[in-house]
Scaffold this motif. Sequence first.
Motif, PDB file in Angstrom:
ATOM      1  N   ARG A   1       1.011  -1.269  -0.086  1.00  0.00           N
ATOM      2  CA  ARG A   1      -0.095   0.182   0.085  1.00  0.00           C
ATOM      3  C   ARG A   1       0.817   1.210   0.075  1.00  0.00           C
ATOM      4  N   VAL A   2       1.791   1.211  -1.017  1.00  0.00           N
ATOM      5  CA  VAL A   2       2.591   2.446  -1.110  1.00  0.00           C
ATOM      6  C   VAL A   2       2.083   3.216  -2.469  1.00  0.00           C
ATOM      7  N   VAL A   3       1.896   4.473  -2.423  1.00  0.00           N
ATOM      8  CA  VAL A   3       1.738   5.108  -3.577  1.00  0.00           C
ATOM      9  C   VAL A   3       2.733   5.947  -4.265  1.00  0.00           C
ATOM     10  N   PHE A   4       2.904   5.707  -5.486  1.00  0.00           N
ATOM     11  CA  PHE A   4       4.062   6.741  -6.254  1.00  0.00           C
ATOM     12  C   PHE A   4       3.335   7.641  -7.009  1.00  0.00           C
ATOM     13  N   SER A   5       4.347   8.787  -6.917  1.00  0.00           N
ATOM     14  CA  SER A   5       3.921   9.892  -7.947  1.00  0.00           C
ATOM     15  C   SER A   5       3.818   9.557  -9.389  1.00  0.00           C
TER      16      SER A   5
ATOM     17  N   GLY B   1       4.130   7.599  -0.905  1.00  0.00           N
ATOM     18  CA  GLY B   1       3.609   7.856   0.373  1.00  0.00           C
ATOM     19  C   GLY B   1       3.273   6.480   0.822  1.00  0.00           C
ATOM     20  N   ASN B   2       3.078   6.236   2.244  1.00  0.00           N
ATOM     21  CA  ASN B   2       2.612   5.092   2.947  1.00  0.00           C
ATOM     22  C   ASN B   2       1.136   5.266   3.071  1.00  0.00           C
ATOM     23  N   GLU B   3       0.131   4.445   2.393  1.00  0.00           N
ATOM     24  CA  GLU B   3      -0.878   4.669   2.590  1.00  0.00           C
ATOM     25  C   GLU B   3      -1.549   3.556   3.883  1.00  0.00           C
ATOM     26  N   ASN B   4      -0.754   2.980   4.327  1.00  0.00           N
ATOM     27  CA  ASN B   4      -1.306   2.200   5.695  1.00  0.00           C
ATOM     28  C   ASN B   4      -1.457   3.081   6.670  1.00  0.00           C
ATOM     29  N   HIS B   5      -2.453   2.512   7.621  1.00  0.00           N
ATOM     30  CA  HIS B   5      -2.682   3.441   9.067  1.00  0.00           C
ATOM     31  C   HIS B   5      -1.691   3.059   9.936  1.00  0.00           C
ATOM     32  N   HIS B   6      -0.556   2.517   9.560  1.00  0.00           N
ATOM     33  CA  HIS B   6       0.362   2.424  10.486  1.00  0.00           C
ATOM     34  C   HIS B   6       1.755   2.569   9.757  1.00  0.00           C
ATOM     35  N   SER B   7       3.003   2.856  10.556  1.00  0.00           N
ATOM     36  CA  SER B   7       4.134   2.971   9.675  1.00  0.00           C
ATOM     37  C   SER B   7       4.621   1.595   9.204  1.00  0.00           C
ATOM     38  N   LEU B   8       5.595   1.652   8.211  1.00  0.00           N
ATOM     39  CA  LEU B   8       6.145   0.452   7.858  1.00  0.00           C
ATOM     40  C   LEU B   8       7.608   0.843   8.581  1.00  0.00           C
ATOM     41  N   VAL B   9       8.361  -0.241   8.641  1.00  0.00           N
ATOM     42  CA  VAL B   9       9.711  -0.339   9.743  1.00  0.00           C
ATOM     43  C   VAL B   9      10.848  -1.035   8.753  1.00  0.00           C
TER      44      VAL B   9
ATOM     45  N   ALA C   1       4.684   8.181   6.682  1.00  0.00           N
ATOM     46  CA  ALA C   1       3.751   8.943   5.882  1.00  0.00           C
ATOM     47  C   ALA C   1       4.414   9.208   4.199  1.00  0.00           C
ATOM     48  N   ALA C   2       4.848  10.345   3.888  1.00  0.00           N
ATOM     49  CA  ALA C   2       5.255  10.349   2.584  1.00  0.00           C
ATOM     50  C   ALA C   2       6.564  10.959   2.631  1.00  0.00           C
ATOM     51  N   LEU C   3       7.132  10.942   1.632  1.00  0.00           N
ATOM     52  CA  LEU C   3       8.794  11.453   1.399  1.00  0.00           C
ATOM     53  C   LEU C   3       8.984  11.565   0.012  1.00  0.00           C
ATOM     54  N   THR C   4      10.272  12.047  -0.310  1.00  0.00           N
ATOM     55  CA  THR C   4      10.703  12.168  -1.806  1.00  0.00           C
ATOM     56  C   THR C   4      12.074  11.584  -1.787  1.00  0.00           C
TER      57      THR C   4
ATOM     58  N   VAL D   1       2.290  -4.929  11.829  1.00  0.00           N
ATOM     59  CA  VAL D   1       0.958  -5.365  12.234  1.00  0.00           C
ATOM     60  C   VAL D   1       1.013  -6.920  12.163  1.00  0.00           C
ATOM     61  N   ILE D   2       1.480  -7.458  10.831  1.00  0.00           N
ATOM     62  CA  ILE D   2       1.567  -8.968  10.617  1.00  0.00           C
ATOM     63  C   ILE D   2       3.078  -9.456  10.636  1.00  0.00           C
ATOM     64  N   ALA D   3       4.008  -8.547  10.782  1.00  0.00           N
ATOM     65  CA  ALA D   3       5.570  -9.080  11.180  1.00  0.00           C
ATOM     66  C   ALA D   3       5.775  -9.773   9.858  1.00  0.00           C
ATOM     67  N   ALA D   4       5.560  -9.136   8.631  1.00  0.00           N
ATOM     68  CA  ALA D   4       5.950  -9.715   7.306  1.00  0.00           C
ATOM     69  C   ALA D   4       6.499  -8.807   6.487  1.00  0.00           C
ATOM     70  N   ALA D   5       7.357  -9.177   5.400  1.00  0.00           N
ATOM     71  CA  ALA D   5       7.947  -8.315   4.520  1.00  0.00           C
ATOM     72  C   ALA D   5       6.903  -7.889   3.534  1.00  0.00           C
ATOM     73  N   VAL D   6       6.918  -6.680   2.990  1.00  0.00           N
ATOM     74  CA  VAL D   6       6.036  -6.195   1.821  1.00  0.00           C
ATOM     75  C   VAL D   6       7.002  -5.382   0.822  1.00  0.00           C
ATOM     76  N   GLN D   7       6.512  -5.581  -0.338  1.00  0.00           N
ATOM     77  CA  GLN D   7       7.435  -4.969  -1.471  1.00  0.00           C
ATOM     78  C   GLN D   7       6.536  -4.762  -2.307  1.00  0.00           C
ATOM     79  N   THR D   8       6.717  -3.397  -3.103  1.00  0.00           N
ATOM     80  CA  THR D   8       6.132  -2.925  -4.300  1.00  0.00           C
ATOM     81  C   THR D   8       7.081  -2.028  -5.264  1.00  0.00           C
ATOM     82  N   GLN D   9       6.607  -1.734  -6.440  1.00  0.00           N
ATOM     83  CA  GLN D   9       7.387  -1.159  -7.272  1.00  0.00           C
ATOM     84  C   GLN D   9       6.475  -0.407  -8.358  1.00  0.00           C
ATOM     85  N   LYS D  10       7.247   0.562  -9.060  1.00  0.00           N
ATOM     86  CA  LYS D  10       6.532   1.265 -10.069  1.00  0.00           C
ATOM     87  C   LYS D  10       7.617   1.600 -11.095  1.00  0.00           C
TER      88      LYS D  10
END
Length: 314
Positions: A134-138, A157-165, A203-206, A242-251
């Motif tokens: 759930r990461v949004v890319f420009s 931007g991180n669209e989750n309702h919690h932080s990614l670590v 939240a969001a960063l560049t 929250v689920i203690a699992a790795a997540v990955q996404t790309q654009k």
Amino acid sequence: MRSGRSEVSIRAGQVEFVKVNTDAWKWRDFYRWLLSLRWPQFAAFVAAIYIGLNLLFAVLYSLGRNSIAGLTSHSFLDCFFFSVQTLATVGYGHMYPQTIYGHVITTIEIMIGVFLLAVMTGLIFVRFSRPIARVVFSRSIVITPLNGRPTLMVRIGNENHHSLVEAEFRIMLSRDEPLLEGGDFRYFHNLKLQFDRLTVFPAALTLRHTVDEKSPLFGATPESLEASRVLFFVSVVGVDPVIAAAVQTQKDYTWRDVRFDERFVEIYTEHGGGRLTVDYGRIHETEPASYLGLREAAIPQTDHRSPANLEAGN
């Protein structure tokens, strides 16, 4: 002899790869194919299997006359609904098998129903439990001076309702480069980021890459990017706490998505007391760099907690 299918199509972002003369299809691929379906497609597939099985067994029940007791009429519709009850192992009691033929067919159907229920339950559980980044890319990449130096920037931007670590970020450049022997060859370059890891990504960063003499983008222009068919691949890898699992996404981005001399608009607003508002509706918006430079000139340089600095170090 090597067996294989005629072709396999794989889409990676905006690029489609067609594989020919690959290894033969394996049963394990069917499981991956089911998991890759979108929810409407998966629901349509399950419905088609369910209705198809009931139609098949309705035909078998119709072939055996008087095999099912309690039928108001020996119609195909009654046989179909008896198959629905049997496949679900419900058995209301109004209709039941009364011949050897009927008992054999219902036994086979009940075994298939139990197996199908177990498989579908497992597939649905895996689809629900599978973590999503759930990461949004420009929508675009900008290249513009930052602190007096040309800089490539992508906003995420991180669209989750919690932080990614333990988040990790990468930008890869792919382009055609000429060879001494003649012709072009496809090269891949990892772009060095000003930061590529964050302990917490709330939240969001560049993401920023300085285009200096060591950068493969040094001296790049819109025309040179088009001529070399440039592609950018941006990836984010992190841990969902929250689920203690790795997540990955790309654009991926093409040269058409690169905007020169533009910057992303400000999306952070500080309210005091450590409270910040992040406007996700403006993540994709850009503005001319000259306009932004005039606006930022009015920000007191002694305020190191300005919204721009907060995003840069988020």
